[in-house]
Design a protein around this motif. Sequence first.
Motif, PDB file in Angstrom:
ATOM      1  N   GLY A  52      16.817 156.949  87.264  1.00  0.00           N
ATOM      2  CA  GLY A  52      15.402 156.931  86.900  1.00  0.00           C
ATOM      3  C   GLY A  52      15.062 157.767  85.683  1.00  0.00           C
ATOM      4  O   GLY A  52      13.974 157.644  85.133  1.00  0.00           O
ATOM      5  N   THR A  53      15.985 158.623  85.233  1.00  0.00           N
ATOM      6  CA  THR A  53      15.655 159.454  84.079  1.00  0.00           C
ATOM      7  C   THR A  53      15.810 158.663  82.782  1.00  0.00           C
ATOM      8  O   THR A  53      16.504 157.656  82.750  1.00  0.00           O
ATOM      9  CB  THR A  53      16.545 160.708  84.010  1.00  0.00           C
ATOM     10  OG1 THR A  53      17.912 160.296  83.952  1.00  0.00           O
ATOM     11  CG2 THR A  53      16.325 161.584  85.222  1.00  0.00           C
ATOM     12  N   LEU A  54      15.149 159.148  81.739  1.00  0.00           N
ATOM     13  CA  LEU A  54      15.140 158.440  80.458  1.00  0.00           C
ATOM     14  C   LEU A  54      15.387 159.418  79.314  1.00  0.00           C
ATOM     15  O   LEU A  54      15.008 160.583  79.401  1.00  0.00           O
ATOM     16  CB  LEU A  54      13.778 157.757  80.243  1.00  0.00           C
ATOM     17  CG  LEU A  54      13.392 156.659  81.229  1.00  0.00           C
ATOM     18  CD1 LEU A  54      11.926 156.286  81.055  1.00  0.00           C
ATOM     19  CD2 LEU A  54      14.280 155.435  81.049  1.00  0.00           C
ATOM     20  N   PRO A  55      15.998 158.935  78.243  1.00  0.00           N
ATOM     21  CA  PRO A  55      16.269 159.804  77.092  1.00  0.00           C
ATOM     22  C   PRO A  55      15.066 159.907  76.158  1.00  0.00           C
ATOM     23  O   PRO A  55      14.310 158.948  76.007  1.00  0.00           O
ATOM     24  CB  PRO A  55      17.409 159.068  76.386  1.00  0.00           C
ATOM     25  CG  PRO A  55      17.152 157.619  76.679  1.00  0.00           C
ATOM     26  CD  PRO A  55      16.523 157.575  78.051  1.00  0.00           C
ATOM     27  N   VAL A  56      14.884 161.063  75.559  1.00  0.00           N
ATOM     28  CA  VAL A  56      13.879 161.223  74.501  1.00  0.00           C
ATOM     29  C   VAL A  56      14.590 161.839  73.299  1.00  0.00           C
ATOM     30  O   VAL A  56      15.215 162.882  73.411  1.00  0.00           O
ATOM     31  CB  VAL A  56      12.716 162.136  74.952  1.00  0.00           C
ATOM     32  CG1 VAL A  56      11.741 162.356  73.809  1.00  0.00           C
ATOM     33  CG2 VAL A  56      11.994 161.527  76.142  1.00  0.00           C
ATOM     34  N   PRO A  65      18.193 149.997  75.495  1.00  0.00           N
ATOM     35  CA  PRO A  65      16.795 149.581  75.661  1.00  0.00           C
ATOM     36  C   PRO A  65      15.835 150.744  75.912  1.00  0.00           C
ATOM     37  O   PRO A  65      14.620 150.556  75.803  1.00  0.00           O
ATOM     38  CB  PRO A  65      16.839 148.646  76.875  1.00  0.00           C
ATOM     39  CG  PRO A  65      18.070 149.029  77.632  1.00  0.00           C
ATOM     40  CD  PRO A  65      19.032 149.634  76.653  1.00  0.00           C
ATOM     41  N   ASP A  66      16.362 151.907  76.243  1.00  0.00           N
ATOM     42  CA  ASP A  66      15.470 153.023  76.560  1.00  0.00           C
ATOM     43  C   ASP A  66      14.995 153.788  75.325  1.00  0.00           C
ATOM     44  O   ASP A  66      14.169 154.682  75.437  1.00  0.00           O
ATOM     45  CB  ASP A  66      16.166 153.997  77.523  1.00  0.00           C
ATOM     46  CG  ASP A  66      16.261 153.428  78.933  1.00  0.00           C
ATOM     47  OD1 ASP A  66      15.356 152.650  79.303  1.00  0.00           O
ATOM     48  OD2 ASP A  66      17.218 153.747  79.652  1.00  0.00           O
ATOM     49  N   LEU A  67      15.570 153.457  74.158  1.00  0.00           N
ATOM     50  CA  LEU A  67      15.161 154.164  72.933  1.00  0.00           C
ATOM     51  C   LEU A  67      14.709 153.156  71.888  1.00  0.00           C
ATOM     52  O   LEU A  67      15.470 152.260  71.520  1.00  0.00           O
ATOM     53  CB  LEU A  67      16.338 154.960  72.377  1.00  0.00           C
ATOM     54  CG  LEU A  67      16.756 156.208  73.147  1.00  0.00           C
ATOM     55  CD1 LEU A  67      18.113 156.687  72.672  1.00  0.00           C
ATOM     56  CD2 LEU A  67      15.723 157.313  73.017  1.00  0.00           C
ATOM     57  N   PRO A  68      13.509 153.282  71.396  1.00  0.00           N
ATOM     58  CA  PRO A  68      13.078 152.386  70.323  1.00  0.00           C
ATOM     59  C   PRO A  68      13.896 152.674  69.055  1.00  0.00           C
ATOM     60  O   PRO A  68      14.420 153.782  68.906  1.00  0.00           O
ATOM     61  CB  PRO A  68      11.606 152.729  70.124  1.00  0.00           C
ATOM     62  CG  PRO A  68      11.343 153.970  70.876  1.00  0.00           C
ATOM     63  CD  PRO A  68      12.487 154.258  71.771  1.00  0.00           C
ATOM     64  N   TYR A  82       9.571 156.649  83.673  1.00  0.00           N
ATOM     65  CA  TYR A  82      10.364 157.827  84.032  1.00  0.00           C
ATOM     66  C   TYR A  82      10.361 157.980  85.552  1.00  0.00           C
ATOM     67  O   TYR A  82       9.314 158.139  86.168  1.00  0.00           O
ATOM     68  CB  TYR A  82       9.821 159.090  83.375  1.00  0.00           C
ATOM     69  CG  TYR A  82      10.745 160.275  83.578  1.00  0.00           C
ATOM     70  CD1 TYR A  82      11.817 160.492  82.733  1.00  0.00           C
ATOM     71  CD2 TYR A  82      10.561 161.140  84.645  1.00  0.00           C
ATOM     72  CE1 TYR A  82      12.695 161.557  82.933  1.00  0.00           C
ATOM     73  CE2 TYR A  82      11.429 162.202  84.856  1.00  0.00           C
ATOM     74  CZ  TYR A  82      12.491 162.403  84.003  1.00  0.00           C
ATOM     75  OH  TYR A  82      13.356 163.450  84.209  1.00  0.00           O
ATOM     76  N   ALA A 132       5.453 161.498  77.503  1.00  0.00           N
ATOM     77  CA  ALA A 132       6.446 161.947  76.518  1.00  0.00           C
ATOM     78  C   ALA A 132       7.876 161.789  77.037  1.00  0.00           C
ATOM     79  O   ALA A 132       8.824 161.799  76.266  1.00  0.00           O
ATOM     80  CB  ALA A 132       6.185 163.408  76.159  1.00  0.00           C
ATOM     81  N   LYS A 133       8.011 161.644  78.359  1.00  0.00           N
ATOM     82  CA  LYS A 133       9.365 161.522  78.919  1.00  0.00           C
ATOM     83  C   LYS A 133       9.904 160.101  78.836  1.00  0.00           C
ATOM     84  O   LYS A 133      11.051 159.841  79.171  1.00  0.00           O
ATOM     85  CB  LYS A 133       9.360 161.978  80.383  1.00  0.00           C
ATOM     86  CG  LYS A 133       9.251 163.485  80.523  1.00  0.00           C
ATOM     87  CD  LYS A 133       9.522 163.880  81.959  1.00  0.00           C
ATOM     88  CE  LYS A 133       8.311 164.554  82.555  1.00  0.00           C
ATOM     89  NZ  LYS A 133       8.420 164.785  83.985  1.00  0.00           N
ATOM     90  N   ASP A 134       9.047 159.150  78.468  1.00  0.00           N
ATOM     91  CA  ASP A 134       9.483 157.758  78.347  1.00  0.00           C
ATOM     92  C   ASP A 134       9.237 157.306  76.906  1.00  0.00           C
ATOM     93  O   ASP A 134       8.096 157.116  76.489  1.00  0.00           O
ATOM     94  CB  ASP A 134       8.703 156.884  79.340  1.00  0.00           C
ATOM     95  CG  ASP A 134       9.023 155.398  79.191  1.00  0.00           C
ATOM     96  OD1 ASP A 134       9.844 155.026  78.315  1.00  0.00           O
ATOM     97  OD2 ASP A 134       8.442 154.597  79.948  1.00  0.00           O
ATOM     98  N   SER A 135      10.316 157.140  76.154  1.00  0.00           N
ATOM     99  CA  SER A 135      10.182 156.803  74.728  1.00  0.00           C
ATOM    100  C   SER A 135       9.616 155.415  74.508  1.00  0.00           C
ATOM    101  O   SER A 135       9.214 155.082  73.394  1.00  0.00           O
ATOM    102  CB  SER A 135      11.543 156.877  74.032  1.00  0.00           C
ATOM    103  OG  SER A 135      12.208 158.059  74.358  1.00  0.00           O
ATOM    104  N   THR A 136       9.594 154.580  75.536  1.00  0.00           N
ATOM    105  CA  THR A 136       9.037 153.241  75.372  1.00  0.00           C
ATOM    106  C   THR A 136       7.577 153.205  75.814  1.00  0.00           C
ATOM    107  O   THR A 136       6.954 152.155  75.818  1.00  0.00           O
ATOM    108  CB  THR A 136       9.844 152.190  76.165  1.00  0.00           C
ATOM    109  OG1 THR A 136       9.811 152.513  77.554  1.00  0.00           O
ATOM    110  CG2 THR A 136      11.287 152.154  75.705  1.00  0.00           C
TER     111      THR A 136
END
Lengths: 482, 499
Positions: A47-51, A276-279, B207, B241-245
């Motif tokens: 569930g975590t996402l990269p920034v 897909p998680d990073l534009p 997120y 801010a934790k979800d770049s999309t």
Amino acid sequence: MKAYETVIGLEVHVELATKSKIFCSCTTQFGGDPNTHCCPVCTGMPGTLPVMNRQVVEYAIAAGLALDCTITQKCKFDRKNYFYPDLPKAYQVSQLYLPICRNGKVEIETSSGKKSIGIHEIHMEEDAGKLIHDPWEDCTLVDYNRCGVPLIEIVSEPDMRSAEEVVAYLEKLKLILQYLGVSDCKMQEGSLRADINLSVREVGAKEFGTRTEMKNMNSFKAIARAIEGERKRQIELIEFGKKVIQETRRWDDNKDTSFAMRSKEDAQDYRYFPEPDLPPIEISDAWLHEVKSRQPELRDEKMLRYEKEFDIPAYDAGIITGVKKLADLFEETVAFCHKPKEVSNWIMVETMRLLKDQEMEAEAITFTPSQLSKLILMVDNGKINRTVAKEVFEKIFMEHVDPEDYVEKHNLGMVSDDGLLRTTIEKIIEANPQSVADYKSGKTKAMGFIVGQTMKEMKGKADPGRINEIVKEIFDLNTLER
Amino acid sequence: MSQNLKDLTSLSALTLGKMIKEKEISVKEAVSAQLDVIRQRDSAYHSYITILEEEAIARAAAVQKQLDAGELMDSPLAGVPMAVKDNICTRDIKTTCASKILYNFIPTYDATVIERLKKSGAVIIGKTNMDEFAMGSTTETSYFGDTKNPWNTAHVPGGSSGGSAAAVSAEEAFYALGSDTGGSIRQPASYCGVTGIKPTYGTVSRYGLIAYASSLDQIGPLGRNVSDCVAALEVISGHDAKDSTSVNTQSYSYLQALTEDVKGMRIGIPKGYFEAGLDAEVKESILNAAQVLKSKGATVEEFDLDAVDFAVSSYYVIACAEASSNLSRFDGVKYGYRTPHFDGLQDVYKNSRSEGFGNEVKHRMMIGAFVLSSGYYDAFYNKALKVRALINQGFQKAFEKYDIILGPTAPQTAPGLGESLSDPLKMYLSDIYTVSVNLSGLPAISLPCGVDKKGLPIGIQFIGKHFGEKDIIRAAYSLEQSIGYARPSLQSSATGKEV
């Protein structure tokens, strides 16, 4: 035996000097207890996402500009999929299709002259964790502290032909990256790692031979040995009518030999696809310009400037700028004391001597520019003489003493009291009347004798120039009187 | 069950929220009533994987305290019991994705939507059943057993958010969160006769949503009416801010769109949606609904929506490709199920994954790995991306002429239990009306528009342009005012009788 040519290309992984990781705010600090520098994001929890860390992009751009690359103004990330316990998401976020920098070059210099090495690309990616084998428990543990530390991978063209060129290339890269401040490039800590792609072919052949990839060298010396070893191994295979197999090999520096890790046949299919998680990252002209305008002066420019601006000999400027630490030390000290030639001398002579005696790398220097500049100013102001200054410098180098405190505490300051000096000299001349006669008869040695005696009497704390002056004055006066 | 209690849990979420604010009822009373209903009904429907009895009671007291202190006055849903799909991470609460491989996984953090819900005083009453990793259209692929359709327990509730749809329909929750990757909110909403919104991609933070297909997934609300859904949507939407999309530039206040006014609204109906494969009763019901909107002043016309025929194939290639990567992290190393039978690392991977994943998930991961493998990437994955771009263009063209697109949510009403999995291709094709919306990242809403002869609800779908939530909300609200909400006859498992 036929004549062979060695063809080498390098993949260099560099850990960037950002404070936080590439996709989360965890620290990138080296070391730390296992699994204390991580969070749900860098350990790939569900569930975590990269920034994206913006600084990573800026460092990559800076490296690309310094290596004369074209910057891909719309670049993006891809996933490289494979299973391994140090990779908690089971994919590495990297760049395959649109890396941030392409088509660069860097000039190296070896004993056979200057040469340009092509840079195929630079891409950004995340580092993996570390497996630690516990021999007592016979189990393997995972430390995720390094997971998500930002890396750039600098891929060269297969333009190098010898270990000397490879080392020159790596040293040049290291220097550029250190000057840019994008990495500390410590091979021992793994912040600079090089994989070597090497093949051999008969001199004059048009096609490349089959190449192998060599991993696990942790010093420039090991890299040179590994290249030599692999070159010989491949030539032997060919000479015996065998074929070089395309494979990845692991260098064992203790055994001075390499072992096959995996061949091309069992090479993995990484199933790259766009992350897909990073534009996509859009690098505007303005942003690019901003990074460009902040590019620091690199080694070659700095060397020229030292010669011109500070009148430092080319050789000295080369040595000082050859290690960023020394260049920084030089410039910061000059900024304090405005005595570039003095600073250069202290670095070139005493600092180098102590480094050699202590078997230290220049990077390990810990004394401060302010300590050195105080020392220089004390000499300049006649507070101490050079002999004392050398003694104090050793203390600065080893123990980081404050030179002013140290001189005062040990009462090493020069006697600047002219009256005292004069009476001491007069006493000595009186005790050595022959010296006046000698002086008169043109034996200038006599003067040196008196100066030496005075220095001894003053326990080395007098300004030898001033003593000279006074002695000459007295002698001349005596000569006239007679 | 007392008459009182039954009536209480049948209320709308907003009505209950208002009663709580006006101190007609305490949060604890509302939560206890909801828990009683769940206790009585859930063995009949099996909407939940985890029911949070103690946590909900404790939470009720905390929310009540806040309300008594005059806080949460801007939160119309404060104190209202609600349910969360079990693929949304909840701190210290098991989050399984209805899979054996995560049967014991307890996240250490809350998804952003959960943080937002908590901030607005929501009381989470349980984690709902779903298709394993949201892969399926029936909630039959759950490791924890299937969920039954509250309208007829011989039928599926749809999926993958079948537990959330059933819970809302069976009045086991006032509203619920689901996730929608190819129709997983709208289709079960349609099968269970409730309303569900799939927001524009980037509206709700992902997120903490355990990813199925990252470029398609979006969390959204399910409720018994449009207003409840909209109120919930307002809570969970917003930049993160934790979800770049996630998108930063939009206004996320939707409640103002709840007006009965479609005068001049331009509605397009894709001709292709009404050809072979669409059930006649569903078709009739949808066209009736279109007629209602027309009578209220909207213009309705048919048009050709480009590239729609290829949507399902493109969807399955892209979704499976992303899934094959997203689900690789479930490897038995750090958390979740690890096989007891292994000799070396490769065995840990192979056996944990073979034993931990169900067939549908394995099936999709295999497809995904295949379409990404070297030599096939261009023929499948890249081609699917091109189709995706064409579908986008098709929608873009349509939205030059229309404010919203109207059509069915699914080609038929809820199939019987066991019917779909035996014919997976048919199951995949039934996603025809929903998947293209995800491929284009558009917002869509499904709401009930009738009941067929079998007594099963029919859903209508409105699709809006990017960030055009207000348009579809306005159309849905206007239609709802004329059609109303039909309740199923609910059962108590103890007696098997209707209550």
